[in-house]
Design a protein around this motif. Sequence first.
Motif, mmCIF file in Angstrom:
data_model
loop_
_atom_site.group_PDB
_atom_site.id
_atom_site.type_symbol
_atom_site.label_atom_id
_atom_site.label_comp_id
_atom_site.label_asym_id
_atom_site.label_seq_id
_atom_site.Cartn_x
_atom_site.Cartn_y
_atom_site.Cartn_z
ATOM 1 N N ILE A 193 0.869 -1.178 0.000
ATOM 2 C CA ILE A 193 0.000 0.000 0.000
ATOM 3 C C ILE A 193 0.904 1.224 0.000
ATOM 4 O O ILE A 193 1.768 1.354 0.870
ATOM 5 C CB ILE A 193 -0.931 0.019 1.224
ATOM 6 C CG1 ILE A 193 -1.921 -1.143 1.176
ATOM 7 C CG2 ILE A 193 -1.683 1.334 1.305
ATOM 8 C CD1 ILE A 193 -2.791 -1.250 2.403
ATOM 9 N N ILE B 195 -3.093 5.507 -1.776
ATOM 10 C CA ILE B 195 -3.926 6.412 -0.979
ATOM 11 C C ILE B 195 -3.389 7.819 -1.182
ATOM 12 O O ILE B 195 -2.240 8.099 -0.842
ATOM 13 C CB ILE B 195 -3.877 6.089 0.522
ATOM 14 C CG1 ILE B 195 -3.940 4.587 0.778
ATOM 15 C CG2 ILE B 195 -4.998 6.791 1.237
ATOM 16 C CD1 ILE B 195 -3.708 4.233 2.221
ATOM 17 N N ALA C 55 -8.383 1.650 2.250
ATOM 18 C CA ALA C 55 -7.365 0.943 1.462
ATOM 19 C C ALA C 55 -7.282 -0.517 1.871
ATOM 20 O O ALA C 55 -7.117 -1.398 1.022
ATOM 21 C CB ALA C 55 -6.012 1.622 1.649
#
Lengths: 198, 153
Positions: free
Chosen positions: A105, A138, A151
């Motif tokens: 992420i 993000i 997320a």
Amino acid sequence: MALIDDLGKALDSSPGGSVILTSVDAIMDWSRGKSLWTMPMGTACCAMELIAASFSKFDFDRHGTIPRADPRHTDVMVVAGTITYKMAPAVQRLYDQMPDPKWVIAMGNCAVSGGIFYYDTYSVVRGVDEFLPVDVYIAGCPPRPEALQDAIFQLRKKVDSESVAPGRVRDVEYVLPLPGDPRAGDRIQALRDGGGRK
Amino acid sequence: MNINELREHLCSEYPDLCPLFSVEFGDGSLTVAAERLYSAASDMRDLGFDRLGMVTAVDRGETFELVYRVTSREMRAGIFLKAEVPREDPHIKSLCDLWPAANWHEREVYDMFGIVFDGHPDLRRILLTDDWVGYPLRKDYEDERMIRRPDYI
């Protein structure tokens, strides 16, 4: 992982094997998606939001995203902060130490594109996707913990669509209402009316 | 100790340094020649300036201006020590044996400006990678990875 891959390949190619494969996939993806232990790769101010997400007000442990300091224990690396050219090999090395399957992420503008360090900077990598395969981005400077929560949900969707057989994609209808899901409204309204819980 | 008392104190102890003392923006500064920086800094330390808080440099075009911030807990005062070195082949004597704190600060100045500190125990890059080419805080620094900000932003 090698055994699981071979099993998936064998099941996918044998007649009738896909019936078993769907069950194996369901169990694998359920267990993977519900315990996405995070490697908090916090290098800048986004790490403060990442830390806040773990604490009691947001309490991300309830999603199964337990932060672990050791990359060998973790499934998803959350790159939260600016990555410089000097830091990049260290991040790459930590990523290489994580066991498969693993996800990334990119949290915050710096990890997405370099952010405010995009122009006139000699030392900042323009987005962590220059050297890592990023699954979820993000935006935000820094993003709120709720954005990180979203997320995690998006990543869980992605995990659910993966199969143990290589090259196979599961067609999964997500049963939990997600933010932005039209079904969520009905369910929340039902909860408000008192009909949700019996 | 205010700035005037500091000046008097300095002048009584070291009369030869007194003409070099100036006040800029309410803070004392002592500009010395590069060859003399070490002895002046040594005098400052003997006077009671026991803490080196910062070492940095300014790109003045033809020269680099080195800036050392030294403070004294006893006198509750601080001054800037300044010295200019030429842009071509900049050298200056290291202050590491006066204040050990100078070690990493001088490495940073070497990293960013390429000023060589003679007598430094471990002079190598501190923030950038070891194979870095060039010194980024020089005004004429160019890097192929750098993207210039367009005018409309």
